[in-house]
Design a protein around this motif. Sequence first.
Motif, mmCIF file in Angstrom:
data_model
loop_
_atom_site.group_PDB
_atom_site.id
_atom_site.type_symbol
_atom_site.label_atom_id
_atom_site.label_comp_id
_atom_site.label_asym_id
_atom_site.label_seq_id
_atom_site.Cartn_x
_atom_site.Cartn_y
_atom_site.Cartn_z
ATOM 1 N N MET A 107 0.787 -1.130 -0.088
ATOM 2 C CA MET A 107 -0.017 0.029 0.075
ATOM 3 C C MET A 107 0.887 1.006 -0.111
ATOM 4 O O MET A 107 1.842 1.281 0.640
ATOM 5 N N LEU A 108 0.583 2.187 -0.583
ATOM 6 C CA LEU A 108 1.315 3.424 -0.864
ATOM 7 C C LEU A 108 1.325 4.462 0.316
ATOM 8 O O LEU A 108 0.037 4.725 0.732
ATOM 9 N N ASP A 109 2.441 4.891 0.995
ATOM 10 C CA ASP A 109 2.319 5.604 1.808
ATOM 11 C C ASP A 109 2.069 7.022 1.229
ATOM 12 O O ASP A 109 3.029 7.739 0.594
ATOM 13 N N GLU A 110 1.002 7.407 1.344
ATOM 14 C CA GLU A 110 0.245 8.599 0.822
ATOM 15 C C GLU A 110 1.226 9.813 1.267
ATOM 16 O O GLU A 110 1.169 11.017 0.561
ATOM 17 N N GLU A 111 1.524 10.159 2.401
ATOM 18 C CA GLU A 111 2.118 11.242 3.123
ATOM 19 C C GLU A 111 3.415 11.182 2.535
ATOM 20 O O GLU A 111 3.924 12.440 2.318
ATOM 21 N N LYS A 112 4.167 10.312 2.720
ATOM 22 C CA LYS A 112 5.464 10.280 1.775
ATOM 23 C C LYS A 112 5.459 10.588 0.523
ATOM 24 O O LYS A 112 6.342 11.421 -0.097
ATOM 25 N N TYR A 113 4.357 10.070 -0.046
ATOM 26 C CA TYR A 113 4.409 10.187 -1.587
ATOM 27 C C TYR A 113 4.135 11.950 -1.907
ATOM 28 O O TYR A 113 4.695 12.202 -2.658
ATOM 29 N N ALA A 114 3.305 12.290 -1.114
ATOM 30 C CA ALA A 114 2.901 13.708 -1.257
ATOM 31 C C ALA A 114 4.457 14.629 -1.183
ATOM 32 O O ALA A 114 4.464 15.477 -2.052
ATOM 33 N N TYR A 115 4.999 14.319 -0.222
ATOM 34 C CA TYR A 115 6.308 14.917 -0.033
ATOM 35 C C TYR A 115 7.324 14.945 -1.147
ATOM 36 O O TYR A 115 7.839 15.654 -1.750
ATOM 37 N N LEU A 116 7.229 13.665 -1.657
ATOM 38 C CA LEU A 116 8.134 13.106 -2.631
ATOM 39 C C LEU A 116 7.826 13.676 -3.920
ATOM 40 O O LEU A 116 8.547 14.118 -4.752
ATOM 41 N N LEU A 117 6.397 13.842 -4.160
ATOM 42 C CA LEU A 117 6.012 14.510 -5.465
ATOM 43 C C LEU A 117 6.309 15.751 -5.545
ATOM 44 O O LEU A 117 6.803 16.303 -6.338
ATOM 45 N N GLY A 118 6.229 16.698 -4.433
ATOM 46 C CA GLY A 118 6.644 18.134 -4.256
ATOM 47 C C GLY A 118 8.262 17.962 -4.746
ATOM 48 O O GLY A 118 8.605 18.904 -5.482
ATOM 49 N N SER A 119 8.790 17.216 -4.058
ATOM 50 C CA SER A 119 10.547 17.263 -4.466
ATOM 51 C C SER A 119 10.993 16.979 -5.913
ATOM 52 O O SER A 119 11.656 17.244 -6.244
ATOM 53 N N PRO A 124 -5.501 11.903 -11.813
ATOM 54 C CA PRO A 124 -6.550 12.319 -10.728
ATOM 55 C C PRO A 124 -6.244 11.351 -9.454
ATOM 56 O O PRO A 124 -6.562 11.888 -8.284
ATOM 57 N N TRP A 125 -5.592 10.213 -9.187
ATOM 58 C CA TRP A 125 -5.200 9.528 -8.186
ATOM 59 C C TRP A 125 -3.953 10.307 -7.438
ATOM 60 O O TRP A 125 -4.093 10.595 -5.960
ATOM 61 N N GLN A 126 -3.379 11.157 -8.236
ATOM 62 C CA GLN A 126 -2.291 11.938 -7.502
ATOM 63 C C GLN A 126 -2.874 13.207 -6.874
ATOM 64 O O GLN A 126 -2.591 13.688 -5.742
ATOM 65 N N GLN A 127 -3.824 13.770 -7.639
ATOM 66 C CA GLN A 127 -4.538 15.038 -7.088
ATOM 67 C C GLN A 127 -5.343 14.506 -5.828
ATOM 68 O O GLN A 127 -5.201 15.665 -4.748
ATOM 69 N N ALA A 128 -6.046 13.357 -5.685
ATOM 70 C CA ALA A 128 -6.596 12.991 -4.595
ATOM 71 C C ALA A 128 -5.334 12.950 -3.423
ATOM 72 O O ALA A 128 -5.861 13.401 -2.444
ATOM 73 N N ILE A 129 -4.464 12.534 -3.643
ATOM 74 C CA ILE A 129 -3.252 12.631 -2.345
ATOM 75 C C ILE A 129 -2.864 13.820 -2.097
ATOM 76 O O ILE A 129 -2.725 14.246 -0.989
ATOM 77 N N VAL A 130 -2.765 14.673 -3.029
ATOM 78 C CA VAL A 130 -2.322 16.265 -3.107
ATOM 79 C C VAL A 130 -3.435 16.855 -2.392
ATOM 80 O O VAL A 130 -3.340 17.577 -1.103
ATOM 81 N N ASP A 131 -4.748 16.660 -2.627
ATOM 82 C CA ASP A 131 -5.913 17.179 -1.814
ATOM 83 C C ASP A 131 -5.989 16.751 -0.238
ATOM 84 O O ASP A 131 -6.354 17.470 0.425
#
Length: 193
Positions: free
Chosen positions: A1-13, A97-104
């Motif tokens: 399962m994707l760690d969405e919090e770490k992914y949101a940070y990593l997406l910004g980086s 859309p799945w990335q936007q849901a994590i960012v939201d």
Amino acid sequence: MLDEEKYAYLLGSYLGDGHITMGPRGVAALSIICADAWPGVAEEVHDALHAVIPVSSVCAVQKIGCSAVKSYSTHWPCLFPQHGPGRKHDRPIVLEPWQQAIVDEHPGLLLRGLIHSDGCRITNWATKRTPAGPKRYEYPRYFFSNKSLDILDVCAAALDRLAIAHRRPRWDMISVAKRDAVARLDDFVGPKY
């Protein structure tokens, strides 16, 4: 399962200072460039890379004044579909859309990654005329700069989601300067370390 919090940070980086290169047999290297002046940021990127794909190896390749924190996996292009040839500011950057849901869900962590990569928190100063003469005062301020208008829009949307006042003093920059807005952004970002 994707760690969405770490992914949101990593997406910004990634949107700030990251890129993906393809190697043999479809193995991709995700690299985030981190300045040597901020070792805590490099450590946070390292932890996020490991948390998002725990079975991938993570390493740092030293360069002059910075290091490329890297992870290897066939899954990086799927997790970062913005990957493509050329510079990010020369191609459309649109969140899936799945990335936007994590960012939201985690806009503050996305902003943390963006500002850790292409932003700063500084002490700004100004002078004001008073009857006793000019008075200097200082206040904290955030800047985020990027040549991609799409990435700037992603940043602005995350700030809007958190009701953080911002403006664009230049076409390639976002500024957060109001006292309450800076205090709110401090809750998510704070100074680089």
